[in-house]
Scaffold this active site. Structure first.
Site, PDB file in Angstrom:
ATOM      1  N   CYS A 454       0.258   3.018   6.615  1.00  0.00           N
ATOM      2  CA  CYS A 454       0.474   1.623   6.224  1.00  0.00           C
ATOM      3  C   CYS A 454       1.960   1.356   5.997  1.00  0.00           C
ATOM      4  CB  CYS A 454      -0.334   1.277   4.990  1.00  0.00           C
ATOM      5  SG  CYS A 454       0.025   2.301   3.563  1.00  0.00           S
ATOM      6  N   HIS A 852      -0.371   1.823  -1.381  1.00  0.00           N
ATOM      7  CA  HIS A 852      -0.630   1.121  -0.122  1.00  0.00           C
ATOM      8  C   HIS A 852       0.441   0.068   0.096  1.00  0.00           C
ATOM      9  CE1 HIS A 852      -2.833  -0.539   3.194  1.00  0.00           C
ATOM     10  NE2 HIS A 852      -3.018  -1.695   2.599  1.00  0.00           N
TER      11      HIS A 852
END
Length: 1033
Positions: A454, A852
């Site tokens: 990510c 994330h």
């Protein structure tokens, strides 16, 4: 009397004489005659009606027969009986064949004469059987039309019960066999009239007996889906479409598209023939059914059929635009076919050669009503040219022809394209199947997470949404070079043009991953971004150097090969876009700036200067007022350490000494910034009290300071550029004094980047508390900031600066005055340059090694108008950043900022949704672990607007987007076809389980209810506060 009549009509007497005698015969019908005489008269008149040599004889037969039948009804009832009618229909009459229309007309007239007689019921029963037999014999259009007239007048003759279904089916088949060979207008009109009578009969039957409708339509489909090469169904079947209730579209299309017994070849034939129906002049709603079937096939992902039919019929549909009667329907179908065929330009390019002639013809000779058509057609062409912008040579003549017609806005074009794609068709027609996996309504493509990637996905989406950078990358002519820039170009092209909902960047990941990054482990997105830009920069420099030293060679897939004499032209180069300047690399021209560091010895008053290049600015968090007393510096903010900036390029100039006037004494040093972390080694940042007062997570990995007012990006930039005092352990070694001395350090931006990358240093290590922390402070993000850039000007041109240094109040330190050597001809002044927010990379979690990343971004181009932000009411020097976090700071395209803010997208790996700027502003307050980490601002420059307009006007870039190289376009087209085939195969597999499958999907759209970084039940992708270790998404 029968003999007299027969002799009269065959005599050679004048017609006038014959008419007088015929009148006498008709009047004599009132006289009483016996049954035998009546029968003889009926026989003669019947022969005249059916076999008369001319119209006069036939007319006489009709007049006399009608007169005698009226006055001698019983005798005529005995004559015109059941057996006589059967004989006429099965054997004919005399020389007449049983299929002669005269027999049908005679029976039609006879029924009118005995309508009130009881025996007519027997004749009705006979006709119910006989008309079914007749239509089974596939009568010609004229006979079928006369039979339809008879049945319309005498509905009692229409077959009943099961026979009615068979009759309708056979009548449909009969229409399917109709043909008209003549090209004469009169005969064509008669043919259309005959077909209309037959279809009207079917309409009446369907209304009277609804049970006959569905079998009739099934018969229609069976006919048009036939793959028998020896039989081509008549276009006359189109006359039935207008009689089918529109409310049946959903049911019928769903039945057709989901029926496993319908083979692809049959469906293709049926759709092609339905498109042929557009040629039928009086048919209504044909385009409605064609478009409904096209959408139905897209909903069940039968893309092979759609591709084949579109390529087969697109030119035929376009040619129908020339004919006024069918033009509206043809335009509707053409629009749907082109707008939905988005995986390849092949269909559009088939009609491109004919567009200019059509437009010019309508402009020159078209009626006034053609203006509406031209406006609609122009909008369609602009949409297609926008979508396939890589062929300016094909489009220049079209754009020239359409220049006087209204042009749709870019937003409208995008909306039309997004709503029309096959992958965005509604599944209302196939509710038993799962939602189609295509692009969301945003029109953007997600990136598949390859295992804790990510950090890469968020950076790539931010760079892709940097519109000018993306356009420059796509406009490069790589000539087959196997470079990282080539792979980035490939990635950007697929993100822009793929039909897939998501794209897997395997190749780019392997090529761009820093060697020290462990695969499948979370990494720092800022570090990755810096490495990526540096790699691209050094790669282009290497290629340019190789081109200069070896002009006859080029690099392809790592091998040196002979090249053309043009030398550097064989290496990656930019097309003439107007954005490149000098020998700068693309990365330098987009992200590169220059920063000057000045260190002034407070003992000898000499200054050492060092100019360095930067691609991003790393901003440390300034301490709160509760941690440290305010200093008399810019914005009353404390000083910082000299390592707060990350640089990628070595110094361009050697340090030099300049004598300056006396400077004020300053304060202790600021915290150091090392990479993406702040080393808290000074009491001014984290002392014992601070450690005790921080709000710590369960794993001691984050802190929230106790500020009364949240910081803003403006504050962090002010802190970055504010002067600082080097004393104590941080004293400066002055070469002139040959010893450590207290000094003042200042930094100035000499050259501004096109895109300003700001990294907020949220990750710190506290040596006193021995914990690695993430600073969770909320930072307000303005839409617009103004960056102070130092300009060197002569005294005669000082008025060119935005603000003359002598006009600035001397509050704190006036850096422009301090840095001006005595007796110098030139002086420095500050120009404030506006920057508009383009994207924000957010980190969700509590550690740089877990959590994330996701990205908020929008398209910001130089066509966006920017109103200057309000100036800060704080007295400051030229290095003051001025920015306000108010929506009124920016206006785009003459719209309020509230409208502009709606153009934000949320890129969360595979998922892309619409969002709003308000959601961006509130992200940390709503989800404390989700904090802005990397910001990208776009410089606002009116000069670049003219470059864009110039390139667009010359056909180089359509709608601002560069044309793709043929190699890229071919790769995308090939992959789009493969994707459609994959979707179709998956749909067929799922269709086998459709009975037990449940419909469950999460619609795309605004996604502001859940944490955007959520990758699991704990949210944020980084687990809860107690999560330990790295997470794999």
């Amino acid at each position: 009397m029968d003999k007299i009549l027969e002799g009269l009509v065959t005599s050679s007497h004048p017609v006038n004489v014959k008419k007088v005698i015929v009148k006498k015969v008709v009047e004599s019908a009132e006289n009483s005659i016996n049954e035998e005489q009546c029968k003889a008269m009926f026989t003669v008149t019947t022969r005249l009606v059916l076999e008369g040599e001319d119209c006069f004889q036939k007319q006489v037969g009709h007049q006399v027969l009608e007169a005698y039948a009226r006055y001698h009804r019983t005798e005529f009832e005995n004559f015109f009986n059941r057996n006589f009618v059967i004989t006429l229909l099965q054997e004919g009459y005399g020389s007449l064949d049983r299929k002669d229309i005269a027999i049908i007309d005679y029976i039609h007239s006879g029924l009118k004469l005995i309508m009130s007689c009881p025996s007519v019921l027997d004749i009705f029963a006979v006709l119910q059987v006989e008309v079914l037999r007749i239509v089974c014999e596939r009568p010609e259009p004229l006979l079928c039309a006369r039979l339809s007239e008879l049945l319309s007048d005498f509905v009692q003759c229409v077959p009943k019960g099961k026979m009615s279904i068979s009759f309708c089916q056979q009548l449909v088949r009969t229409i399917g066999h109709f043909q008209c060979i003549s090209t004469l207008e009169k005969e064509l009109r008669e043919y259309v009239s005959q077909v209309t009578k037959v279809s009207s009969l079917l309409q009446n039957i369907w209304k009277a007996e609804p049970c006959t409708l569905l079998p009739s339509l099934q018969e229609v489909f069976a006919i048009i889906s036939s793959t028998d090469a020896s039989f081509e169904p008549s276009v006359a079947l189109a006359s039935l479409v207008q009689h089918i209730p529109l409310q049946m579209i959903t049911v019928l299309i769903r039945s057709l598209t989901t029926d496993p017994n319908v083979k692809d070849a049959s469906m293709t034939q049926a759709l092609c023939r339905m498109i042929d129906w557009l040629s039928w002049p009086l048919a209504q709603h044909v385009e409605t059914w064609v478009i409904a079937l096209l959408k139905g096939l897209a909903a069940v992902q039968k893309f092979t059929i759609l591709i084949d039919v579109t390529l087969l019929k697109i030119e035929l549909v376009f040619n129908r635009l020339w004919f006024p009667l069918v033009r509206p329907g043809a335009l509707a179908v053409l629009s749907h076919m082109l707008l939905s065929f988005q995986h390849s330009p092949e269909a559009f390019h088939m009609i491109v050669p004919h567009v200019v002639n059509l437009v010019q013809s309508f402009k020159r000779d078209g009626p006034p009503s053609s203006t509406t058509f031209l406006i609609q057609f122009s909008e369609l062409m602009h949409c297609m040219i926008y979508h396939y912008s890589g062929f300016p040579d094909l489009y220049e003549s079209i754009l020239e022809a359409l220049k006087d017609l209204p042009k749709p806005s870019e937003e409208k074009v995008k909306l039309i394209l997004n709503q029309s794609a096959w992958t965005s068709q509604s599944n209302a027609l196939a509710s038993c199947l799962p939602r189609l996996s295509g692009k969301s309504e945003t029109g953007k493509t997600g990136l598949i997470n390859l295992g804790n990637t990510c950090y890469m996905n968020s950076v790539l989406q931010a760079l892709f949404m940097a519109t000018d950078f993306r356009r420059q990358v796509l406009s490069l002519n790589m000539n087959g070079c196997n470079t990282l820039m080539k792979k980035l170009q490939h990635l950007f092209a697929f993100l822009a043009h793929t039909q897939r909902e998501t794209y897997a960047p395997h190749v780019f990941f392997e090529a761009s991953r820093p060697p020290w990054f462990t695969p499948r482990s979370q990494q720092d997105c800022s570090e990755y971004l810096r490495f990526l830009l540096d790699r691209l920069h050094e790669e282009e420099k290497t290629l340019k150097a190789l081109s200069a030293t070896s002009p006859d060679t080029m690099i392809t897939d790592g091998n040196v090969q002979p090249s053309s004499p043009s030398g550097a032209d064989d290496f990656p180069r930019h097309q003439n876009t107007g954005w490149r300047s000098g020998d700068k690399t693309l990365i330098e021209s987009m992200f590169g700036g220059k920063l000057q560091t000045n260190i002034c010895c407070l003992n000898c008053r000499s200054t050492s200067q060092k100019i360095e290049a930067f691609s991003d600015l790393s901003l440390a968090f300034c301490p709160s007022t509760s941690d440290k007393p305010a200093q008399n510096m810019i914005c009353s903010l404390p000083e910082k350490e000299d390592d707060c900036i990350e640089i990628d390029v070595s110094p361009e100039t050697e340090p030099q000494s300049v004598h300056l006037p006396l400077a004020e004494e300053g304060d202790p040093a600021k915290p150091k910034a090392i990479g993406g972390e702040v080393l808290a080694n000074s009491p001014c940042v984290l002392d014992t009290a601070t450690c005790e007062s921080t709000v710590e997570c369960a794993n001691d990995s984050c802190r929230i300071s106790g500020r009364e007012k949240p910081l803003s990006v403006t504050d962090l930039l002010n802190y970055f550029l504010a002067p600082e005092i080097l004393n104590g352990e941080n004293r400066y070694h002055c070469e002139k004094c040959s010893s450590l001395q207290n000094a003042e350090k200042t930094m100035q931006i000499l050259e501004e980047p096109e895109y300003l990358i700001l990294t907020l240093l949220r990750f710190s290590y506290d040596p006193k508390c021995h914990v690695r922390r993430k600073i969770l402070d909320n930072v307000s993000i303005p839409l617009v900031i103004e960056l102070p850039v130092e300009r060197t000007t002569s005294s005669s041109s000082s008025g060119d600066c935005n603000r003359d240094v002598d006009d600035v109040p001397d509050v704190g330190e006036n850096l422009a005055k301090k840095l001006k050597p005595s007796g110098a001809e030139d002086f420095s002044c500050t120009q404030l340059l506006p920057y508009v927010l383009s994207s924000i990379v957010v980190h969700s979690g509590t550690s740089s090694e877990s959590g994330h990343y996701y990205t908020y971004a929008r398209n910001v181009t130089n066509s966006t108008r920017c109103i200057q932000p309000e100036k800060s009411n704080l007295a400051s020097s030229q290095s003051q950043i001025v920015g306000k976090e108010t929506c009124n700071s920016v206006v785009g395209n003459d719209k309020p900022c509230n409208d502009l803010s709606k153009e934000w997208f949320l890129f969360n790996d595979s998922r892309v949704t619409f969002t709003s700027f308000q959601s961006v502003l509130n992200i940390t307050s709503r989800f404390p672990k989700d904090t802005a980490y990397v910001l990208i601002y776009k410089k606002h420059s009116s000069n670049d607007i003219e470059n864009v307009k110039s390139n667009s006007a010359h056909g180089l870039w359509v709608n601002g987007e560069p044309p793709l190289q043929k190699e890229l376009m071919d790769a995308i087209t090939k992959d789009n076809k493969l994707y459609l085939q994959e979707q179709e195969l998956n749909a067929r597999t799922r269709a086998l389980q459709a009975a037990s499958a449940s419909c469950s999907f999460r619609p795309n759209g605004f996604d502001d209810n859940d944490p955007p970084g959520s990758c699991g039940p704990t949210g944020g992708g980084g687990g809860g506060f107690g999560t330990i270790g790295r997470l794999v998404f």
